[in-house]
Design an enzyme around this catalytic site. Structure first.
Site, PDB file in Angstrom:
ATOM      1  N   ASP A  25       1.013  -1.092   0.115  1.00 54.18           N
ATOM      2  CA  ASP A  25       0.144  -0.023   0.217  1.00 54.18           C
ATOM      3  C   ASP A  25       1.010   1.319  -0.098  1.00 54.18           C
ATOM      4  OD1 ASP A  25      -2.364   1.303   0.061  1.00 54.18           O
ATOM      5  OD2 ASP A  25      -2.582   1.299   2.128  1.00 54.18           O
ATOM      6  N   GLY A  28       0.025   5.091  -4.440  1.00 52.92           N
ATOM      7  CA  GLY A  28      -0.402   6.579  -4.971  1.00 52.92           C
ATOM      8  C   GLY A  28      -0.005   7.705  -4.383  1.00 52.92           C
ATOM      9  N   TRP A  30       2.751   7.940  -2.459  1.00 57.98           N
ATOM     10  CA  TRP A  30       4.273   8.262  -2.901  1.00 57.98           C
ATOM     11  C   TRP A  30       4.383   9.057  -4.123  1.00 57.98           C
ATOM     12  CZ3 TRP A  30       7.166   7.438  -6.990  1.00 57.98           C
ATOM     13  CH2 TRP A  30       8.796   7.245  -6.786  1.00 57.98           C
ATOM     14  N   ARG A  38      -0.507   9.191 -10.237  1.00 55.50           N
ATOM     15  CA  ARG A  38      -0.458   7.852  -9.150  1.00 55.50           C
ATOM     16  C   ARG A  38       0.142   6.771  -9.946  1.00 55.50           C
ATOM     17  NH1 ARG A  38      -3.958   7.500  -4.986  1.00 55.50           N
ATOM     18  NH2 ARG A  38      -4.316   5.175  -5.601  1.00 55.50           N
ATOM     19  N   HIS A  42       2.693   2.851  -9.022  1.00 56.34           N
ATOM     20  CA  HIS A  42       2.647   1.562  -9.155  1.00 56.34           C
ATOM     21  C   HIS A  42       3.860   0.983  -9.765  1.00 56.34           C
ATOM     22  CE1 HIS A  42      -1.463   2.059  -7.685  1.00 56.34           C
ATOM     23  NE2 HIS A  42      -2.034   2.490  -8.654  1.00 56.34           N
ATOM     24  N   GLU A  72     -12.006  -4.817  -5.194  1.00 57.00           N
ATOM     25  CA  GLU A  72     -12.764  -3.373  -5.190  1.00 57.00           C
ATOM     26  C   GLU A  72     -11.866  -2.527  -5.773  1.00 57.00           C
ATOM     27  OE1 GLU A  72     -11.946  -5.777  -2.239  1.00 57.00           O
ATOM     28  OE2 GLU A  72     -13.810  -6.051  -2.223  1.00 57.00           O
ATOM     29  N   LEU A 136      11.453 -20.086  -4.844  1.00 59.16           N
ATOM     30  CA  LEU A 136      10.523 -19.263  -4.152  1.00 59.16           C
ATOM     31  C   LEU A 136       9.131 -19.538  -4.809  1.00 59.16           C
ATOM     32  CD1 LEU A 136       9.532 -16.938  -2.074  1.00 59.16           C
ATOM     33  CD2 LEU A 136      10.191 -15.488  -4.358  1.00 59.16           C
ATOM     34  N   ARG A 199      -5.339  -2.525   8.685  1.00 62.50           N
ATOM     35  CA  ARG A 199      -6.491  -3.483   8.143  1.00 62.50           C
ATOM     36  C   ARG A 199      -6.129  -4.320   7.443  1.00 62.50           C
ATOM     37  NH1 ARG A 199      -8.426   1.945   6.668  1.00 62.50           N
ATOM     38  NH2 ARG A 199      -7.765   2.364   4.352  1.00 62.50           N
TER      39      ARG A 199
HETATM   40  C1  FPP Z   1      -1.898   0.043  -3.332  1.00 63.85           C
HETATM   41  O1  FPP Z   1      -1.641   1.363  -3.504  1.00 63.85           O
HETATM   42  C2  FPP Z   1      -1.425  -0.454  -4.435  1.00 63.85           C
HETATM   43  C3  FPP Z   1      -2.239  -1.005  -5.422  1.00 63.85           C
HETATM   44  C4  FPP Z   1      -3.610  -1.081  -5.490  1.00 63.85           C
HETATM   45  C5  FPP Z   1      -1.458  -1.893  -6.589  1.00 63.85           C
HETATM   46  C6  FPP Z   1      -0.260  -2.422  -6.315  1.00 63.85           C
HETATM   47  C7  FPP Z   1       0.670  -3.172  -7.423  1.00 63.85           C
HETATM   48  C8  FPP Z   1       1.842  -3.013  -7.693  1.00 63.85           C
HETATM   49  C9  FPP Z   1       2.864  -2.627  -6.604  1.00 63.85           C
HETATM   50  C10 FPP Z   1       2.396  -3.534  -9.106  1.00 63.85           C
HETATM   51  C11 FPP Z   1       1.771  -4.932  -9.455  1.00 63.85           C
HETATM   52  C12 FPP Z   1       2.661  -5.812 -10.081  1.00 63.85           C
HETATM   53  C13 FPP Z   1       2.585  -6.897 -10.772  1.00 63.85           C
HETATM   54  C14 FPP Z   1       3.622  -7.714 -10.748  1.00 63.85           C
HETATM   55  C15 FPP Z   1       1.140  -7.319 -11.022  1.00 63.85           C
HETATM   56  P1  FPP Z   1      -2.720   2.637  -3.553  1.00 63.85           P
HETATM   57  O2  FPP Z   1      -2.715   2.826  -4.990  1.00 63.85           O
HETATM   58  O3  FPP Z   1      -3.892   2.207  -2.851  1.00 63.85           O
HETATM   59  O4  FPP Z   1      -1.880   3.960  -2.628  1.00 63.85           O
HETATM   60  P2  FPP Z   1      -2.637   4.855  -1.923  1.00 63.85           P
HETATM   61  O5  FPP Z   1      -3.014   4.241  -0.547  1.00 63.85           O
HETATM   62  O6  FPP Z   1      -1.364   5.616  -1.629  1.00 63.85           O
HETATM   63  O7  FPP Z   1      -3.656   5.474  -3.018  1.00 63.85           O
END
Ligand code: FPP
Length: 251
Positions: A25, A28, A30, A38, A42, A72, A136, A199
């Protein structure tokens, strides 16, 4: 450096978790803090994935489950959903050779049939290519929801009952566990969540029953080997009792 932490505080291999699960998490936030879109968070988050995968392989951790997209997450703006859906292809194109070299076995869990065809093809191909690898076990949860997983398991078990292959009185925890998406991986010992929230967000609701939980304010794109070592060290110092008293476990 992570290396010095490792030496100083002794990350003993016998106290490492067998299976680690991570809620990645904070991507966005960051990006927003840096004035970037955002989606750049990712993209940067994929580098953190590379670091935890490599470190897990080196440490001999058996399983790593990463929450990449929840059931979601479809509610996010179209542009962000499209970007996230394209990430598995980007990730696999870039990382598959290295994953093969490191003997990583890939699998994906979630309602995969609802993903775009291109995404399904890419993850299907990567699963096949790595299926005989013995290192792994990297499980990427995508279009994943804990309640959806339990619901799917209930449907599969109900079918067995309907077909008279299973007596309702014989349904036990082992049978339920065996119908989860990746039963062979077993339950995580440690759950890490970055980004400061505390959570579960519908992640591995069945499997996390006895996991140690570790929350850190560090945003996922800033999570590297040093932060991972810190989480593993915290895990190694905890006593897991599974509902028993210490004495019953022979301490
Ligand atoms: C949560 O941050 C992150 C996600 C919803 C996506 C995570 C996905 C990746 C790190 C890359 C996926 C890689 C592969 C291999 C499929 P957020 O956007 O909710 O952040 P925020 O809470 O700051 O808004």
């Amino acid at each position: 450096m992570g290396g010095s932490l490792e030496k100083k505080d002794k990350l003993h291999s016998e106290k490492l978790p067998r299976h680690v699960a991570i809620i990645m998490d904070g991507n966005g936030r960051w990006a927003q803090r840096k004035g970037l879109p955002r989606t750049m968070g990712h993209k940067k988050g994929m580098e953190s994935i590379r670091k935890v995968v490599t470190t897990s392989s080196i440490y001999g951790i058996k399983g790593l489950t990463l929450y990449a997209f929840s059931t979601e997450n479809w509610r996010r703006p179209r542009e962000e959903v499209d970007f996230l859906m394209a990430l598995p292809q980007v990730y696999l194109k870039r990382e598959l050779p290295e994953l093969m070299r490191n003997n990583v076995k890939l699998c994906f869990s979630g309602r995969l049939h609802k993903l775009p065809d291109k995404t399904q093809n890419a993850i299907g191909e990567a699963t096949r290519k790595t299926e005989n690898n013995k290192g792994l076990f990297l499980n990427i949860a995508i279009n994943y929801g804990g309640r959806a997983e339990i619901t799917d398991a209930v449907q599969k078990i109900a079918l067995l009952v309907q077909e008279k292959k299973l007596d309702p009185g014989n349904i036990n925890e082992d049978i339920v566990a065996a119908h989860m998406y990746t039963a062979e991986l077993g339950d995580p010992d440690l759950l890490i969540r970055t980004g400061g929230e505390a959570r579960l967000s519908n992640f591995l609701l069945w499997q996390l029953a006895y996991a140690e939980l570790y929350f850190t304010p560090v945003l996922w794109p800033d999570f590297g080997k040093e932060e991972y070592d810190r989480a593993l060290l915290a895990y190694s110092s905890r006593e897991r009792r599974f509902g028993q008293l210490s004495r019953e476990l022979g301490d």
